[in-house]
Design a protein around this motif. Structure first.
Motif, short mmCIF file in Angstrom:
data_model
loop_
_atom_site.label_atom_id
_atom_site.label_comp_id
_atom_site.label_asym_id
_atom_site.label_seq_id
_atom_site.Cartn_x
_atom_site.Cartn_y
_atom_site.Cartn_z
N VAL A 50 34.33 41.78 44.02
CA VAL A 50 33.99 42.25 45.50
C VAL A 50 35.15 42.29 46.44
O VAL A 50 35.30 43.17 47.42
N THR A 51 36.25 41.30 46.11
CA THR A 51 37.61 41.56 46.81
C THR A 51 38.31 42.85 46.64
O THR A 51 38.71 43.59 47.44
N LEU A 52 37.99 43.46 45.47
CA LEU A 52 38.55 44.76 45.03
C LEU A 52 38.01 45.78 45.66
O LEU A 52 38.69 46.78 46.11
N LEU A 53 36.69 45.72 45.84
CA LEU A 53 36.06 46.75 46.79
C LEU A 53 36.30 46.69 47.96
O LEU A 53 36.41 47.84 48.64
N ARG A 54 36.72 45.58 48.57
CA ARG A 54 37.10 45.46 49.97
C ARG A 54 38.55 45.87 50.15
O ARG A 54 38.86 46.48 51.07
N HIS A 55 39.43 45.74 49.25
CA HIS A 55 40.94 46.10 49.30
C HIS A 55 41.21 46.93 47.92
O HIS A 55 41.58 46.11 47.01
N PRO A 56 40.90 48.18 47.88
CA PRO A 56 41.13 49.01 46.55
C PRO A 56 42.54 48.96 46.16
O PRO A 56 42.90 49.31 45.27
N ARG A 57 43.37 48.74 47.17
CA ARG A 57 44.78 48.96 46.74
C ARG A 57 45.33 47.72 46.23
O ARG A 57 46.80 47.97 45.52
N GLU A 58 44.90 46.68 46.12
CA GLU A 58 45.36 45.40 45.41
C GLU A 58 44.98 45.48 44.17
O GLU A 58 43.95 44.86 43.57
N ILE A 59 45.55 46.25 43.37
CA ILE A 59 45.11 46.52 41.96
C ILE A 59 45.38 45.12 41.10
O ILE A 59 44.44 45.21 40.13
N TYR A 60 45.89 44.28 41.47
CA TYR A 60 46.01 43.15 40.60
C TYR A 60 44.53 42.28 40.61
O TYR A 60 44.42 41.71 39.69
N PHE A 61 43.80 42.78 41.56
CA PHE A 61 42.52 42.01 41.45
C PHE A 61 41.66 42.61 40.49
O PHE A 61 40.95 41.84 39.71
N GLY A 62 41.94 43.85 40.30
CA GLY A 62 41.08 44.63 39.04
C GLY A 62 41.60 44.25 37.69
O GLY A 62 40.99 44.03 36.84
N LEU A 63 42.96 43.88 37.70
CA LEU A 63 43.45 43.35 36.40
C LEU A 63 42.98 42.22 36.16
O LEU A 63 42.75 41.75 35.07
N TRP A 64 43.07 40.96 37.07
CA TRP A 64 42.43 39.92 36.90
C TRP A 64 41.06 39.78 36.38
O TRP A 64 40.57 39.04 35.65
N ALA A 65 40.36 40.71 37.05
CA ALA A 65 38.92 41.02 36.80
C ALA A 65 38.65 41.33 35.56
O ALA A 65 37.89 41.04 34.56
N GLY A 66 39.63 42.28 35.04
CA GLY A 66 39.39 42.87 33.63
C GLY A 66 39.66 41.66 32.45
O GLY A 66 39.17 41.61 31.69
N ALA A 67 40.82 40.88 32.90
CA ALA A 67 40.97 39.69 32.02
C ALA A 67 40.13 38.87 31.87
O ALA A 67 39.59 38.26 30.79
#
Length: 416
Positions: A24-41
């Motif tokens: 949800v945070t990544l959708l709100r802030h798509p430039r914050e790639i680290y949220f996507g990486l941590w979600a992937g982990a």
């Protein structure tokens, strides 16, 4: 007694909750790639947890299943490392991340396939995962002390505990393997994993929040055009520098760009902005690292010189004046000579605020302007410690203070 299956469900549930927050945070802030990486982990460890759901902890995994599970766990830590690198604005290393992701699982499957024993296969697994965990620890610890966040130590605690237990497990599989095979070991492992996972995931969110708050604080204390401190930032920095009892030992330089209105009228506001930015850059080049530099307002700049007497402050001001006028500024493609008038005052012994010194510097600046501009003026009469401080902001037009001014540099020709 804790139930192993219940703990497995609890572990999966906590991972799902954090995964939802990150997505949800990544959708709100798509430039914050680290949220996507941590979600992937989290996705990697979540899939591994689903595969292991219902599996007894005391039975070693066969080669194929073990390869998949340990690859997923290894990828979870490797991608977490990549997320930390992205958070700290360092390049994400694709090949090492991929290698660390595959190392544990492929090594486990290969060793069992060629006839290796389970203890040695698990040694490689724990060693590989400990390596990824070590990279996470290193990524946090290598942050310069001035940029460290308090909340990153929460994440550090989680990864540090993982690292210690992974190394400890290498010895256990060789010298106390029967303990790992007991049902209680699986329960303790899940409780420990839940504890570390919460520390790390909550720590991630706290780190992001703390850094965002620090950035907002810096923005509130920074002039957006020049990148120098604004008035709020100046007084915040002075508050940190106050000595015992709040006394200050410093000098004040108040610099004003000459004929700035003419620059704006001739070259427009963009040209005026270019002149301000250029002057701020030259100001930085002259000052020491411990000096406080601020844009005081409009075309005025204020410098607090740490541990400087009248002679030193005047010398620095004169160097600034020469640096500003020495090379033309590039304004809208044209070469423009920019000069500045500078007033200098000394904070009196025992003064706990710079208000009075600011007023004296303002009077000195007025004298420099009246005397022909492009010059440095120093207050003549040493400041008295029992004078009443005037208003917080420097007054413009303290004409009565002219008697307390001397010209500390010979007049230069005015800007054309």
């Amino acid at each position: 007694m804790l139930d192993f299956h219940t703990l497995q469900v609890a572990s999966i549930s906590s991972r799902l909750a954090f995964l939802l927050v990150f997505f949800v945070t990544l959708l709100r802030h798509p430039r914050e790639i680290y949220f996507g990486l941590w979600a992937g982990a989290l996705c990697c460890s979540l899939i591994a947890s689903f595969i292991m759901l219902g599996e007894p902890s005391s039975v070693p995994l066969e080669a194929v299943k073990g390869s998949v599970v340990y690859t997923l766990y290894g990828a979870s830590l490797a991608v977490s490392w990549a997320g930390l690198r992205n958070f700290y604005e360092r390049s994400t290393l694709g090949a090492p991340t991929l290698g660390l992701s595959l190392l544990a699982g492929l090594s486990y499957g290969f060793l069992l396939a060629v006839g290796g024993t389970t203890p040695w296969a698990m040694t490689v697994v724990f060693g590989s995962i400990a390596l990824s965990t070590g990279f996470c620890l290193l990524e946090i610890l290598r942050t310069p002390p001035s940029q460290r966040l308090w909340t990153q130590y929460v994440v550090l605690t989680g990864f540090g505990a993982y690292f210690f237990v992974f190394l400890l497990s290498i010895g256990v599989v060789h010298f106390a393997n029967e303990r790992m095979a007991s049902p209680d070991s699986g329960i303790y492992s899940l409780v420990f994993d839940l504890w570390c996972g919460v520390f790390i995931q909550v720590g991630y969110l706290a780190m992001v929040g703390e850094r965002a708050n620090l950035k907002l604080s810096r923005l509130a204390e920074t002039d957006p055009l020049t990148g120098l401190a604004n008035r709020r930032g100046l007084f915040t920095a002075i508050g940190r520098r106050s000595g015992p009892g709040g006394a200050l030992r410093c000098a004040i330089l108040l610099a004003d760009i000459d004929h700035f209105k003419s620059i704006n009228d001739t070259y427009g506001h963009d040209g005026g902005d270019a002149a301000l930015i250029g002057f701020a850059e030259r100001l930085r080049s002259v000052m020491r690292k411990d000096d406080i530099i601020a844009r005081w307002g409009g075309e005025e700049f204020l410098v607090v010189l740490d541990q400087a007497d009248a002679a030193a402050a005047t010398a620095v001001a004169e160097r600034l004046r020469r640096t500003a006028a020495g090379q033309p500024f590039s304004v809208n493609g044209a070469a423009l000579t920019v000069t500045a008038s500078i007033g200098v005052s000394i904070v009196a012994a025992g003064e706990e605020r710079i208000d009075a010194a600011l007023s004296r510097a303002d009077a000195a600046l007025y004298a420099a302007k009246k005397g022909g501009r492009n010059r440095v003026c120093l207050e003549l009469t040493p400041p008295q410690t029992d004078i009443q401080p005037p208003r917080t902001e420097p007054a413009s037009g303290l004409r009565g203070a002219m008697e307390a001014i001397q010209v500390a540099a010979q007049p230069r020709s005015e800007m054309a």
